[in-house]
Design an enzyme around this catalytic site. Structure first.
Site: not given
Ligand code: GUN
Length: 283
Positions: A120, A53, A97
């Site tokens: 997200d 990422k 994460q």
């Protein structure tokens, strides 16, 4: 022999377009988008994702912050780290994460992310908008799947879609997106009793159950579209939730690797650009 849906190629096209947009921002003297990623602990798979990422953020010209915290970080300290990013006008997107260590309440963490920086799409407000069919941040993997199917002009309207798995990251949001596209959606999960009957009827199958090569060629028919969301590392290779022979039997299939995986990161970068453009502090 079916067609493999090349997520790597499509993700490259998306990233190249983002790169052009960043170059324009720079030539207009603007700040570039910034993605901040928080990782807690030392899970090697999570570290690999987070490194990708960060690398791909930089490749398109974004600034990237990775905040790596030790496993024993308290929930309070973790929430403080998120709040600091919420208030930082130079940060457009925040991603924590998952999974988090056992002692952390995942919901509490996700709730702490400012909804307008939740690239997200996991904050309850954004999940709500998604389910209402309103504009919002769409979780990266489901967004990438739809984008990949669209790229290959695969029609979803009126199709019988089977989603296997009901997770926050994939199963639930992809079901909502398929419904929004007028597919007829069934969601199967670990307590489903007759999966074979559902598989036989389905026209689009999204497999996100997290079990290596659980779906076999014998389950798949030549008219079906098969989306493999699994990622499992072992014996030096990466495999999905679907065995390779099944890809060849389907009409279309997303392979592992180079199917859905690269689309997830491309979607994250798109969501970060969207967060940047939505913000009022990018002048
Ligand atoms: N872990 C595996 N996939 C994802 C993802 O898309 N987002 C987050 N936050 N964690 C993940």
């Amino acid at each position: 022999m079916g067609t493999l849906l090349d997520g790597f190629m499509v993700s490259k096209a998306i990233r190249s377009e983002l790169k052009d947009r960043v170059a324009k921002l720079i030539s207009n003297g603007k700040r570039v988008p910034c993605l901040a990623v928080i990782i807690v602990g030392e899970d090697p798979a999570s570290q690999t994702y987070v490194n990708s990422k960060a690398k791909q953020s930089k490749d398109v010209g974004y600034t990237s912050q990775t905040i790596a915290l030790p496993t024993q970080t308290t929930q309070e300290d973790l929430i403080s780290a998120v709040e600091k990013l919420n208030h930082d006008n130079n940060v457009d997107g925040i991603l924590v994460q998952l999974p988090l260590p056992q002692h952390i309440d995942e919901d509490a963490l996700i709730n702490a992310i400012a909804p307008e920086k939740d690239v997200d799409g996991l904050h309850p407000l954004n999940v709500g908008y998604l389910n209402l069919g309103e504009p919002t941040f769409i979780p990266c993997t489901p967004k990438g799947i739809i984008r990949l199917l669209d790229w290959y002009n695969i029609n979803l309207e009126g199709k019988r879609a089977l989603v296997i798995g009901r997770s926050r990251l994939v199963g639930k949001p992809i079901a909502a997106l398929l419904m929004a596209r007028n597919a007829t959606v069934t969601v199967a999960h670990s307590k489903t009793t007759d999966l074979n009957a559902l598989l036989a009827e389905a026209e689009i199958i999204v497999v996100a159950m997290g079990r290596p090569e659980f779906i076999k060629a014998e389950h798949i028919k030549a008219n079906q579209v098969l989306v493999d969301v699994g990622i499992h590392r072992g014996d030096g290779k990466i495999i999905g939730d679907v065995e390779h022979a099944a890809y060849e039997k389907a009409a279309f299939a997303t392979p592992v690797p180079k199917g859905v995986g690269p689309m997830t990161i491309a979607s994250l970068l798109e969501n970060t650009m969207e967060a940047y453009l939505r913000g009022d502090h990018h002048e």
